[in-house]
Write a protein that holds these residues in place. Sequence first.
Motif, PDB file in Angstrom:
ATOM      1  N   MET A 201       0.829  -1.208   0.000  1.00 51.35           N
ATOM      2  CA  MET A 201       0.000   0.000   0.000  1.00 51.35           C
ATOM      3  C   MET A 201       0.862   1.256   0.000  1.00 51.35           C
ATOM      4  SD  MET A 201      -3.199   0.516  -0.251  1.00 51.35           S
ATOM      5  CE  MET A 201      -4.192   1.991  -0.381  1.00 51.35           C
ATOM      6  N   HIS A 202       2.071   1.163   0.527  1.00 51.87           N
ATOM      7  CA  HIS A 202       2.988   2.304   0.522  1.00 51.87           C
ATOM      8  C   HIS A 202       3.236   2.800  -0.902  1.00 51.87           C
ATOM      9  CE1 HIS A 202       6.625   4.692   0.848  1.00 51.87           C
ATOM     10  NE2 HIS A 202       7.262   3.807   0.093  1.00 51.87           N
ATOM     11  N   VAL A 203       3.385   1.870  -1.829  1.00 53.39           N
ATOM     12  CA  VAL A 203       3.632   2.230  -3.229  1.00 53.39           C
ATOM     13  C   VAL A 203       2.431   2.982  -3.795  1.00 53.39           C
ATOM     14  CG1 VAL A 203       4.012   1.306  -5.549  1.00 53.39           C
ATOM     15  CG2 VAL A 203       5.227   0.318  -3.590  1.00 53.39           C
ATOM     16  N   ILE A 204       1.233   2.461  -3.534  1.00 52.59           N
ATOM     17  CA  ILE A 204       0.009   3.096  -4.017  1.00 52.59           C
ATOM     18  C   ILE A 204      -0.115   4.498  -3.445  1.00 52.59           C
ATOM     19  CG2 ILE A 204      -2.511   2.966  -4.021  1.00 52.59           C
ATOM     20  CD1 ILE A 204      -1.232   0.779  -5.722  1.00 52.59           C
ATOM     21  N   ARG A 205       0.072   4.604  -2.151  1.00 53.94           N
ATOM     22  CA  ARG A 205      -0.097   5.899  -1.479  1.00 53.94           C
ATOM     23  C   ARG A 205       0.910   6.928  -1.953  1.00 53.94           C
ATOM     24  NH1 ARG A 205       0.916   6.354   4.938  1.00 53.94           N
ATOM     25  NH2 ARG A 205       3.031   6.102   4.164  1.00 53.94           N
ATOM     26  N   SER A 206       2.101   6.483  -2.333  1.00 53.50           N
ATOM     27  CA  SER A 206       3.180   7.414  -2.666  1.00 53.50           C
ATOM     28  C   SER A 206       2.998   8.105  -4.005  1.00 53.50           C
ATOM     29  CB  SER A 206       4.533   6.680  -2.666  1.00 53.50           C
ATOM     30  OG  SER A 206       4.828   6.196  -1.379  1.00 53.50           O
ATOM     31  N   ILE A 207       2.532   7.368  -5.039  1.00 52.42           N
ATOM     32  CA  ILE A 207       2.569   7.975  -6.377  1.00 52.42           C
ATOM     33  C   ILE A 207       1.295   7.828  -7.204  1.00 52.42           C
ATOM     34  CG2 ILE A 207       5.082   7.666  -6.492  1.00 52.42           C
ATOM     35  CD1 ILE A 207       4.574   5.471  -8.592  1.00 52.42           C
ATOM     36  N   CYS A 208       0.339   7.025  -6.760  1.00 53.92           N
ATOM     37  CA  CYS A 208      -0.806   6.740  -7.633  1.00 53.92           C
ATOM     38  C   CYS A 208      -1.909   7.793  -7.517  1.00 53.92           C
ATOM     39  CB  CYS A 208      -1.389   5.367  -7.320  1.00 53.92           C
ATOM     40  SG  CYS A 208      -0.280   4.010  -7.765  1.00 53.92           S
ATOM     41  N   ASP A 209      -2.597   8.009  -8.631  1.00 53.13           N
ATOM     42  CA  ASP A 209      -3.776   8.869  -8.642  1.00 53.13           C
ATOM     43  C   ASP A 209      -5.024   8.065  -8.285  1.00 53.13           C
ATOM     44  OD1 ASP A 209      -2.521  11.346  -9.759  1.00 53.13           O
ATOM     45  OD2 ASP A 209      -2.083   9.983 -11.419  1.00 53.13           O
ATOM     46  N   ARG A 210      -5.150   6.889  -8.882  1.00 58.44           N
ATOM     47  CA  ARG A 210      -6.284   6.017  -8.598  1.00 58.44           C
ATOM     48  C   ARG A 210      -5.786   4.595  -8.383  1.00 58.44           C
ATOM     49  NH1 ARG A 210     -10.538   5.422 -12.411  1.00 58.44           N
ATOM     50  NH2 ARG A 210      -9.089   5.838 -14.125  1.00 58.44           N
ATOM     51  N   VAL A 211      -6.650   3.783  -7.781  1.00 63.53           N
ATOM     52  CA  VAL A 211      -6.247   2.419  -7.441  1.00 63.53           C
ATOM     53  C   VAL A 211      -7.433   1.481  -7.623  1.00 63.53           C
ATOM     54  CG1 VAL A 211      -6.797   2.743  -4.986  1.00 63.53           C
ATOM     55  CG2 VAL A 211      -5.184   0.947  -5.662  1.00 63.53           C
ATOM     56  N   ALA A 212      -7.125   0.259  -8.035  1.00 62.29           N
ATOM     57  CA  ALA A 212      -8.110  -0.825  -8.057  1.00 62.29           C
ATOM     58  C   ALA A 212      -7.585  -1.946  -7.169  1.00 62.29           C
ATOM     59  CB  ALA A 212      -8.335  -1.331  -9.477  1.00 62.29           C
ATOM     60  N   VAL A 213      -8.470  -2.510  -6.371  1.00 62.07           N
ATOM     61  CA  VAL A 213      -8.110  -3.632  -5.502  1.00 62.07           C
ATOM     62  C   VAL A 213      -8.667  -4.905  -6.132  1.00 62.07           C
ATOM     63  CG1 VAL A 213      -8.205  -4.580  -3.164  1.00 62.07           C
ATOM     64  CG2 VAL A 213      -8.297  -2.084  -3.511  1.00 62.07           C
ATOM     65  N   ILE A 214      -7.796  -5.872  -6.359  1.00 63.42           N
ATOM     66  CA  ILE A 214      -8.217  -7.125  -6.986  1.00 63.42           C
ATOM     67  C   ILE A 214      -8.114  -8.265  -5.972  1.00 63.42           C
ATOM     68  CG2 ILE A 214      -5.901  -7.589  -7.936  1.00 63.42           C
ATOM     69  CD1 ILE A 214      -7.345  -8.826 -10.402  1.00 63.42           C
ATOM     70  N   HIS A 215      -9.121  -9.117  -5.987  1.00 63.98           N
ATOM     71  CA  HIS A 215      -9.170 -10.248  -5.058  1.00 63.98           C
ATOM     72  C   HIS A 215      -9.863 -11.401  -5.745  1.00 63.98           C
ATOM     73  CE1 HIS A 215      -9.372 -12.441  -1.295  1.00 63.98           C
ATOM     74  NE2 HIS A 215     -10.693 -12.486  -1.338  1.00 63.98           N
ATOM     75  N   GLN A 216      -9.179 -12.533  -5.793  1.00 72.73           N
ATOM     76  CA  GLN A 216      -9.719 -13.745  -6.431  1.00 72.73           C
ATOM     77  C   GLN A 216     -10.228 -13.465  -7.847  1.00 72.73           C
ATOM     78  OE1 GLN A 216     -12.595 -15.292  -3.614  1.00 72.73           O
ATOM     79  NE2 GLN A 216     -10.983 -16.128  -2.291  1.00 72.73           N
ATOM     80  N   GLY A 217      -9.428 -12.677  -8.587  1.00 69.35           N
ATOM     81  CA  GLY A 217      -9.726 -12.436  -9.992  1.00 69.35           C
ATOM     82  C   GLY A 217     -10.785 -11.392 -10.263  1.00 69.35           C
ATOM     83  N   ARG A 218     -11.278 -10.711  -9.220  1.00 71.59           N
ATOM     84  CA  ARG A 218     -12.317  -9.695  -9.390  1.00 71.59           C
ATOM     85  C   ARG A 218     -11.847  -8.355  -8.829  1.00 71.59           C
ATOM     86  NH1 ARG A 218     -17.555 -12.020 -10.148  1.00 71.59           N
ATOM     87  NH2 ARG A 218     -17.532 -14.297  -9.893  1.00 71.59           N
ATOM     88  N   ILE A 219     -12.275  -7.271  -9.464  1.00 76.96           N
ATOM     89  CA  ILE A 219     -12.046  -5.942  -8.901  1.00 76.96           C
ATOM     90  C   ILE A 219     -13.107  -5.719  -7.827  1.00 76.96           C
ATOM     91  CG2 ILE A 219     -12.025  -3.464  -9.335  1.00 76.96           C
ATOM     92  CD1 ILE A 219      -9.668  -4.885 -10.582  1.00 76.96           C
TER      93      ILE A 219
END
Length: 338
Positions: A201-219
């Motif tokens: 999550m550190h990577v996402i928080r540092s530079i991303c504008d938007r994020v998708a969380v994927i779990h068991q092949g689904r967003i």
Amino acid sequence: MIELRHVQKQYQSGSHTTYALHDIDLSIEQGEIFGIIGHSGAGKSTLLRSINLLERPTAGSVVVDGVELTALSTKQLQEQRRRIGMIFQHFNLLSSATVEENVAFPLKLIKTPKAEVNQRVRELLELVGLTEQSRKYPAQLSGGQKQRVGIARALATNPHVLLCDEATSALDPQTTNSILSLLLDINRKLRITIVLITHEMHVIRSICDRVAVIHQGRIIEQGPVAEVFLKPRHEVTKQFIEQVADSIDFRDEKLSPDSTILKINFLGESTYEPILSRVVQETGVTFSILQGTISRMKSTPYGQLVVKIEGPRQAADDTVSLLIERGLDVEVYEHGLG
């Protein structure tokens, strides 16, 4: 810029079907940094590699830069892939080639004139800070330097999209931060669209504008990083956020009948404004801070406070209402028995 519509990827083993991706819908805008986060085996690598069709979807469509890749011939797809650069967790450099030869390799494959190759290589090595390392071999480089070579090579053909496959997972924290800063700099200078996958999550928080969380092949969740980070809906998302957020157990906190515990989220310039102090002066409650952090999501400041306020229930409710009126996100953790 990038559109994935009803993308599925399945594998058949006898009569058994395994879904690596299930009905994926994603839209990624030109020039943004889009993060995809998930646990190992969640399908994030398959999803990333579906964007350039290194993994061809079983169903659905992939459109990049207005071109539907899933409808192209093999030759047409090879041409379109020049517009999509890719960097990898383990660098994938040519061990017997120098830094400059590694960067030049994609250009030589498409028979770029030598003078143009040399000029482009010089520009890219300067961009990633490796001008002095041009004649070295990968074995002579640190992990961070190897990844910088990988980034320069991925940019050689002037792609519109850069895919990052766990690009910092093999690096120590300090080197990770330097690579993230480089990617952010490249995004700002070149306006290149960056899609990265990670389990951090550190990577996402540092530079991303938007994020998708994927779990068991689904967003399972997607949106602006601040929204997902501060108001996670799915339990898996909450687990990732715990990686970068200190937690506190309130079960042993002694509450008087007039006690209320609040969690308050600040975002943007309100992070530095004395909103809480002003509100409690109006409502007459007192407060003590149980936990507090101030940090940044990319370039946006944010803060989180957990406070215990003391005062009559009505005054506590008025405090919550005023904080919300002034643009803060407030969650009531627990009331006393008053």
